[in-house]
Structure formats: C-alpha cells, structure tokens
Design a protein around this motif. Structure first.
Motif, PDB file in Angstrom:
ATOM      1  N   CYS A 395     -19.012 -17.165  12.792  1.00 30.18           N
ATOM      2  CA  CYS A 395     -19.624 -16.035  12.091  1.00 30.18           C
ATOM      3  C   CYS A 395     -18.530 -15.017  11.763  1.00 30.18           C
ATOM      4  O   CYS A 395     -17.800 -14.571  12.654  1.00 30.18           O
ATOM      5  CB  CYS A 395     -20.711 -15.403  12.949  1.00 30.18           C
ATOM      6  SG  CYS A 395     -21.387 -13.866  12.261  1.00 30.18           S
ATOM      7  N   HIS A 396     -18.438 -14.650  10.515  1.00 28.72           N
ATOM      8  CA  HIS A 396     -17.392 -13.714  10.091  1.00 28.72           C
ATOM      9  C   HIS A 396     -17.641 -12.310  10.613  1.00 28.72           C
ATOM     10  O   HIS A 396     -16.714 -11.520  10.776  1.00 28.72           O
ATOM     11  CB  HIS A 396     -17.306 -13.693   8.557  1.00 28.72           C
ATOM     12  CG  HIS A 396     -16.312 -12.718   8.031  1.00 28.72           C
ATOM     13  ND1 HIS A 396     -16.678 -11.469   7.547  1.00 28.72           N
ATOM     14  CD2 HIS A 396     -14.954 -12.776   7.932  1.00 28.72           C
ATOM     15  CE1 HIS A 396     -15.594 -10.828   7.156  1.00 28.72           C
ATOM     16  NE2 HIS A 396     -14.537 -11.581   7.374  1.00 28.72           N
ATOM     17  N   THR A 397     -18.892 -11.986  10.940  1.00 30.95           N
ATOM     18  CA  THR A 397     -19.244 -10.630  11.380  1.00 30.95           C
ATOM     19  C   THR A 397     -18.934 -10.404  12.853  1.00 30.95           C
ATOM     20  O   THR A 397     -18.275  -9.425  13.223  1.00 30.95           O
ATOM     21  CB  THR A 397     -20.730 -10.358  11.108  1.00 30.95           C
ATOM     22  OG1 THR A 397     -21.001 -10.604   9.726  1.00 30.95           O
ATOM     23  CG2 THR A 397     -21.088  -8.914  11.447  1.00 30.95           C
ATOM     24  N   CYS A 398     -19.409 -11.329  13.722  1.00 25.75           N
ATOM     25  CA  CYS A 398     -19.272 -11.103  15.164  1.00 25.75           C
ATOM     26  C   CYS A 398     -18.376 -12.118  15.862  1.00 25.75           C
ATOM     27  O   CYS A 398     -18.043 -11.936  17.041  1.00 25.75           O
ATOM     28  CB  CYS A 398     -20.651 -11.100  15.831  1.00 25.75           C
ATOM     29  SG  CYS A 398     -21.494 -12.707  15.766  1.00 25.75           S
ATOM     30  N   LYS A 411     -26.682 -22.862   4.255  1.00 23.73           N
ATOM     31  CA  LYS A 411     -26.888 -21.460   4.634  1.00 23.73           C
ATOM     32  C   LYS A 411     -27.425 -21.413   6.050  1.00 23.73           C
ATOM     33  O   LYS A 411     -28.249 -22.230   6.444  1.00 23.73           O
ATOM     34  CB  LYS A 411     -27.857 -20.776   3.668  1.00 23.73           C
ATOM     35  CG  LYS A 411     -27.314 -20.678   2.236  1.00 23.73           C
ATOM     36  CD  LYS A 411     -28.271 -19.931   1.321  1.00 23.73           C
ATOM     37  CE  LYS A 411     -27.701 -19.829  -0.094  1.00 23.73           C
ATOM     38  NZ  LYS A 411     -28.601 -19.093  -1.015  1.00 23.73           N
ATOM     39  N   TRP A 412     -26.970 -20.431   6.823  1.00 22.50           N
ATOM     40  CA  TRP A 412     -27.415 -20.315   8.206  1.00 22.50           C
ATOM     41  C   TRP A 412     -27.358 -18.861   8.650  1.00 22.50           C
ATOM     42  O   TRP A 412     -26.700 -18.034   8.034  1.00 22.50           O
ATOM     43  CB  TRP A 412     -26.562 -21.185   9.139  1.00 22.50           C
ATOM     44  CG  TRP A 412     -25.103 -20.880   9.135  1.00 22.50           C
ATOM     45  CD1 TRP A 412     -24.188 -21.215   8.198  1.00 22.50           C
ATOM     46  CD2 TRP A 412     -24.366 -20.155  10.151  1.00 22.50           C
ATOM     47  NE1 TRP A 412     -22.933 -20.759   8.534  1.00 22.50           N
ATOM     48  CE2 TRP A 412     -23.012 -20.109   9.729  1.00 22.50           C
ATOM     49  CE3 TRP A 412     -24.724 -19.552  11.366  1.00 22.50           C
ATOM     50  CZ2 TRP A 412     -22.035 -19.479  10.494  1.00 22.50           C
ATOM     51  CZ3 TRP A 412     -23.748 -18.931  12.116  1.00 22.50           C
ATOM     52  CH2 TRP A 412     -22.420 -18.898  11.689  1.00 22.50           C
ATOM     53  N   THR A 413     -28.096 -18.566   9.721  1.00 26.29           N
ATOM     54  CA  THR A 413     -28.192 -17.206  10.258  1.00 26.29           C
ATOM     55  C   THR A 413     -27.597 -17.165  11.650  1.00 26.29           C
ATOM     56  O   THR A 413     -27.888 -18.027  12.489  1.00 26.29           O
ATOM     57  CB  THR A 413     -29.651 -16.744  10.305  1.00 26.29           C
ATOM     58  OG1 THR A 413     -30.214 -16.824   8.993  1.00 26.29           O
ATOM     59  CG2 THR A 413     -29.757 -15.316  10.802  1.00 26.29           C
ATOM     60  N   CYS A 414     -26.739 -16.202  11.893  1.00 25.00           N
ATOM     61  CA  CYS A 414     -26.103 -16.058  13.203  1.00 25.00           C
ATOM     62  C   CYS A 414     -27.138 -15.595  14.230  1.00 25.00           C
ATOM     63  O   CYS A 414     -27.823 -14.586  14.015  1.00 25.00           O
ATOM     64  CB  CYS A 414     -24.954 -15.054  13.110  1.00 25.00           C
ATOM     65  SG  CYS A 414     -24.144 -14.711  14.696  1.00 25.00           S
ATOM     66  N   PRO A 415     -27.299 -16.284  15.369  1.00 22.33           N
ATOM     67  CA  PRO A 415     -28.287 -15.875  16.377  1.00 22.33           C
ATOM     68  C   PRO A 415     -27.882 -14.625  17.153  1.00 22.33           C
ATOM     69  O   PRO A 415     -28.715 -14.036  17.849  1.00 22.33           O
ATOM     70  CB  PRO A 415     -28.359 -17.098  17.305  1.00 22.33           C
ATOM     71  CG  PRO A 415     -27.025 -17.756  17.157  1.00 22.33           C
ATOM     72  CD  PRO A 415     -26.594 -17.521  15.750  1.00 22.33           C
ATOM     73  N   ASP A 424     -19.924 -21.806   2.667  1.00 19.00           N
ATOM     74  CA  ASP A 424     -18.635 -21.830   1.957  1.00 19.00           C
ATOM     75  C   ASP A 424     -18.001 -20.447   1.911  1.00 19.00           C
ATOM     76  O   ASP A 424     -16.794 -20.303   2.147  1.00 19.00           O
ATOM     77  CB  ASP A 424     -18.837 -22.363   0.537  1.00 19.00           C
ATOM     78  CG  ASP A 424     -19.410 -23.770   0.528  1.00 19.00           C
ATOM     79  OD1 ASP A 424     -19.115 -24.518   1.477  1.00 19.00           O
ATOM     80  OD2 ASP A 424     -20.158 -24.111  -0.409  1.00 19.00           O
ATOM     81  N   ILE A 425     -18.795 -19.421   1.593  1.00 14.61           N
ATOM     82  CA  ILE A 425     -18.247 -18.062   1.508  1.00 14.61           C
ATOM     83  C   ILE A 425     -17.810 -17.583   2.888  1.00 14.61           C
ATOM     84  O   ILE A 425     -16.752 -16.947   3.039  1.00 14.61           O
ATOM     85  CB  ILE A 425     -19.282 -17.105   0.900  1.00 14.61           C
ATOM     86  CG1 ILE A 425     -19.635 -17.552  -0.526  1.00 14.61           C
ATOM     87  CG2 ILE A 425     -18.776 -15.674   0.893  1.00 14.61           C
ATOM     88  CD1 ILE A 425     -20.722 -16.728  -1.187  1.00 14.61           C
ATOM     89  N   ASN A 426     -18.591 -17.878   3.905  1.00 12.69           N
ATOM     90  CA  ASN A 426     -18.226 -17.500   5.269  1.00 12.69           C
ATOM     91  C   ASN A 426     -16.918 -18.164   5.687  1.00 12.69           C
ATOM     92  O   ASN A 426     -16.050 -17.529   6.310  1.00 12.69           O
ATOM     93  CB  ASN A 426     -19.351 -17.895   6.223  1.00 12.69           C
ATOM     94  CG  ASN A 426     -19.027 -17.565   7.676  1.00 12.69           C
ATOM     95  OD1 ASN A 426     -18.898 -16.407   8.054  1.00 12.69           O
ATOM     96  ND2 ASN A 426     -18.877 -18.601   8.488  1.00 12.69           N
ATOM     97  N   ALA A 427     -16.758 -19.451   5.320  1.00 17.15           N
ATOM     98  CA  ALA A 427     -15.522 -20.159   5.649  1.00 17.15           C
ATOM     99  C   ALA A 427     -14.339 -19.531   4.930  1.00 17.15           C
ATOM    100  O   ALA A 427     -13.254 -19.371   5.514  1.00 17.15           O
ATOM    101  CB  ALA A 427     -15.656 -21.631   5.285  1.00 17.15           C
ATOM    102  N   ALA A 428     -14.516 -19.156   3.661  1.00 18.89           N
ATOM    103  CA  ALA A 428     -13.422 -18.539   2.898  1.00 18.89           C
ATOM    104  C   ALA A 428     -13.008 -17.207   3.505  1.00 18.89           C
ATOM    105  O   ALA A 428     -11.809 -16.874   3.539  1.00 18.89           O
ATOM    106  CB  ALA A 428     -13.851 -18.357   1.446  1.00 18.89           C
ATOM    107  N   LYS A 429     -13.965 -16.423   4.004  1.00 16.47           N
ATOM    108  CA  LYS A 429     -13.636 -15.152   4.637  1.00 16.47           C
ATOM    109  C   LYS A 429     -12.851 -15.368   5.925  1.00 16.47           C
ATOM    110  O   LYS A 429     -11.864 -14.659   6.197  1.00 16.47           O
ATOM    111  CB  LYS A 429     -14.920 -14.368   4.940  1.00 16.47           C
ATOM    112  CG  LYS A 429     -15.636 -13.848   3.695  1.00 16.47           C
ATOM    113  CD  LYS A 429     -16.905 -13.114   4.081  1.00 16.47           C
ATOM    114  CE  LYS A 429     -17.620 -12.561   2.843  1.00 16.47           C
ATOM    115  NZ  LYS A 429     -18.877 -11.859   3.200  1.00 16.47           N
ATOM    116  N   ASN A 430     -13.261 -16.351   6.738  1.00 19.08           N
ATOM    117  CA  ASN A 430     -12.534 -16.643   7.973  1.00 19.08           C
ATOM    118  C   ASN A 430     -11.135 -17.181   7.680  1.00 19.08           C
ATOM    119  O   ASN A 430     -10.176 -16.873   8.394  1.00 19.08           O
ATOM    120  CB  ASN A 430     -13.319 -17.654   8.812  1.00 19.08           C
ATOM    121  CG  ASN A 430     -14.565 -17.048   9.434  1.00 19.08           C
ATOM    122  OD1 ASN A 430     -14.579 -15.876   9.806  1.00 19.08           O
ATOM    123  ND2 ASN A 430     -15.627 -17.827   9.526  1.00 19.08           N
TER     124      ASN A 430
END
Length: 484
Positions: A395-398, A411-415, A424-430
């Motif tokens: 997760c790019h946020t936490c 698409k998925w939601t962080c628990p 894909d976008i989350n992977a690019a940010k990481n």
C-alpha cells in the motif's frame, strides 16, 4: 581534444536487380572470408588424424567439441593464431571464380577488415565469459540470397548532396550506378561506417553511423520524475504514477497475426505437397535408368512467394511496435529528468507457459534499452530497482503488504488505512519512491572523466557510459527525512 558522439541512421534503400546481385555477392564474400579466417585459426585441431578420419559433414562438429573441452589457457593460445593473419593475403591467393563471374578481389574489400575485427571481438568475448559467449563457428551461405548483412568502410561510400542516392564499394567500377534511398534527416558529422542489410521480407536497408560533436535531439530539463510499471494485463502497457497509460496497438497487431496464421496453413500445405512429389520422384528413380531431377524448396516459386508474404507481415508488426516504442519513450524522455523502472528478468518471465506469449509480444527489453540510451544521451537519470520488491502488493499510503494479492485483482482496498488502489498505479508510485531512495544512495560521478552516473542500479560496480571507465560506488547512509 573535443569529445565526439556516435549516432546512427537506418534508411530504406531500393537497389536495382544488378545492384542487388552485387550486394548479395558482397554478403557471400564476407561469409567466405569469415570461414577462411576461422579455418586458419582452427587448423591445429582440424588437421588431427581423428578429425580427418570422420566424414566431411561431421568434422566441424568434432572440431567444436574438442575446442570446448580445452582449458582456458589452451583456447587462448589457439586464438592467438588470428593475430598474424592478413585478409589481403587470403583474397589475393584465392582465385575462385563464382557463378556471377566475380572473385573475392571484386567484392568490397574494405568490409574484410570489419570481418577480422568482429572475429577478434567474438574470440575475446568467449575468453572473458565462456558461459554466455560460445566459440566462433563457421557460417553457412545457403540463405544468403534471402537475407544477410555486411559492414563497409566509410571511405568507400558516397552520399549524394541531395541525400537521395548512395554509392557503396565498387559500384562505380562495375558501372552499376547509384542506389536510391528513402528520405532521411542528414547529419553534420563525419561518416564512420556503413552497414547494408537484406531482410527476409525482401527489403533492403542501410545503417549509417556518424561521428558528431553532440547528439542531434535536444531534450529540455523539466525537474520531474516518473515511476513506470510495465504489465501485460488490462488496457495498458505502460502505466505512470499519475495514472497516465500507454498501450500497444494490439488491435492492428492481432489482425496481422490472424493473417500470418492463415498464410502459415497455406505454406504448410505447399510443404507437404512438395514432400509427396519428392517421395514419388525418388521412388521412380530407383527403377528408372535415367533419374529425374528432384526439385528443391528453393525452386518452388509459390512456396517462396508465400514465405516472403509471411515475412512482410512480420515486418509490419515489427514496424508497428518499433514506432510505438520510439515515440512513447521519446515523449517520456522529454517530459521527465528521472525515470524509475523495475529491473525485470524478461527471459525468466517468459518461462511461464501461461503468459509467455503476452510477455514476448510486449517487448519489455526493447522498451528498457530504448529508454536507457535516450536518457543517457540527454544526461538524465534512469533508475532500476530490485525486481523482487513487492511494489504491487504494498500500500503506497501506509506500507501494508497484501501477500495474497492476485494478478486478477486489478483494484483492491487496504485493510489498514482503507485506501482504494489501482494495482498498476499503486505499483508505479511505489517504484518511484524506491527509485528516488536508490538514486540518493548510488548517485556518483566517474572518477576518470567526471561524468555523472546516468544508469542507476543496485550494483556498486558500474561502467561510465561516456569514457568506459570502471567505477565503484559506496552506498550512502539513508536519510531520516522522507523523500518528496
């Protein structure tokens, strides 16, 4: 002394039938010179009694086996036999007259020096890394009329002032005229070398290498950085951290692939028909006093036409991909000063039988190489992070890592923080965050020429892309502050 850079131009040419015959003969002579040089080097092994006792068609394989079983020192001593060889002495002594009426002297003799240089490089590469580079082998001339290439010296080539015509080698001596060229953008630099290539689609190309003061394309500084995620799923091929997506023209490629499949069926039928006819003729020849001629595949005009048609379809697919990759990579190199990618092992990824075709047709390696040289030429940074980093699952946020994330979960939601992610976008940010951290640690300059390191990897040892000097970088200590 002013530093120079090398740039190449690949241009379509349209030689006449007489010019094609002479260019094909040059390719044939080039292979003959390669084999003659290699035969002189391998003579101590090929003249052994055990090798001479074998049939002629098995002698080469036995020579290869014996050389591969030699120690490194024995191979080095064997390859030293190339030092005293002269290409001029070989083609002066060779009096063979070919079907075209030419001899080795009538070919473009400037290409023989490049042949010798290439053979030296091949032997040197084998001694440096025998696992990756095999020993040099003899080349066949069976398919020269369909495809081949050779490199000529710049001093025997001439480009017309309007840039529409080319003279190579001894075309003027044999009164074959000038070769017509397609339009291209000129260079102010010195012509370094010229390579003529004939592809299986019956198309001819010339590659010019110019020595220039600086690169032609200028890429402005923007101060921006981008993370790239490459994938083969969904409607995107290249995904950036800001959600920008680029896609190969798969709709056009699939139509061409369907045509190729149909043409392959036709070619298979023609091949089976030829085999039946050959079997019948051979059976009749056993009983008849005067045997009939057994036709070869090269004599089957319909089969050859079908083969060229398939090659042209493959060329169209290749050109579609190349056009897309060049334009996309050029746009990225213009817009960003730092680009971060994963250091993917494409050859290992292709071993997955379920995704091998999708990965192969995506041309990940070509995208990587194109971006690398474009960024390096512009003195911009391209960073390759560790391929095993869980960029898609984190997760790019936490920073939470979802270990059970599947490739189908686009698409998925962080628990933990309830952030909703596009995979894909989350992977690019990481990828971008890890790349900026790696850039801070491994950024360095060449100890010899002072040129900044443009290709950043996790390896401490690196080679300067400007002067070729070997360098070693000690990773810097991690900063406690977050990277913006």
């Amino acid at each position: 002394m002013e530093e120079k850079v090398l740039e190449s131009r690949r241009i379509r040419i349209y030689p006449t039938k007489d010019q094609q015959a002479y260019l094909t003969f040059n390719m044939f002579a080039n292979i003959k010179m390669w084999n003659a040089l290699l035969a002189e080097v391998y003579k101590p092994v090929s003249e052994l009694d055990e090798v001479q006792a074998l049939p002629r068609n098995k002698q080469s394989k036995e020579v290869y086996k014996r050389i591969e079983r030699m120690s490194w020192e024995e191979q080095r001593d064997l390859f030293k036999g190339l030092r005293g060889l002269s290409t001029k002495a070989i083609y002066d002594a060779d009096e063979t007259v070919f079907e075209s009426g030419w001899t080795l002297k009538d070919a473009d003799t400037s290409m023989y020096s490049y042949t010798l240089r290439t053979l030296k490089t091949a032997m040197s590469n084998h001694l440096k890394n025998p696992r990756h580079f095999g020993i040099p082998r003899f080349k066949t001339t069976m398919d020269v009329e369909n495809q081949g290439s050779y490199t000529s010296g710049a001093h025997v080539c001439e480009i017309s002032e309007d840039g529409k015509y080319l003279r190579v080698g001894k075309l003027k001596r044999f009164k074959l005229g000038l070769i017509e060229m397609a339009n291209h953008y000129p260079s102010d630099g010195r012509l370094y070398k010229v390579t003529i290539k004939h592809e299986s689609s019956d198309t001819w190309y010339v590659s010019f290498v110019f020595e220039q003061a600086e690169h032609t394309v200028k890429r402005p500084r923007t101060g921006l950085a981008a993370g790239i995620d490459l994938n083969v799923t969904g409607n995107s091929h290249i995904v950036l951290q800001d959600g920008t997506r680029y896609q190969l023209p798969y709709d056009k490629i699939r139509k061409l692939e369907q045509k190729i499949e149909k043409e392959n069926v036709k070619r298979s039928r023609k091949y089976e028909q030829w085999k039946k006819e050959v079997a019948i003729i051979e059976e009749d020849n056993k009983k008849s006093l005067i045997p009939k001629h057994v036709p070869t595949l090269a004599e089957r005009s319909n089969y050859q036409k079908n083969k060229k048609k398939i090659a042209k379809l493959h060329l169209r697919i290749k050109n579609l991909k190349k056009d897309y990759i060049k334009k996309t990579c050029s746009k990225l190199a213009n817009e960003y000063d730092v680009i971060v990618m994963e250091d993917l092992a494409v050859s290992d990824m292709e071993k997955n039988k379920y995704r091998a075709r999708a990965i192969t047709r995506s041309n990940f390696r070509e995208i990587r190489d194109t971006l690398t040289y474009m960024m390096d030429w512009a003195d911009k940074k391209i960073v390759f992070i560790d391929r095993w980093s869980p960029t898609s699952k984190r997760c790019h946020t936490c920073g939470y890592i979802k270990h059970n994330l599947k490739l189908s979960d686009r698409k998925w939601t962080c628990p933990i923080c309830n952030s909703h992610h596009d995979q894909d976008i989350n992977a690019a940010k990481n990828i971008l965050d890890e790349g900026l951290d790696l850039l801070d640690k491994m950024n360095d300059s060449c100890k010899k020429c002072g040129h900044e390191r443009t290709v950043i990897t996790t390896d401490e040892k690196w080679t300067c892309t400007k002067c070729g000097a070997k360098n070693k970088t000690t990773p810097k200590e991690e900063n406690s502050s977050d990277v913006a």
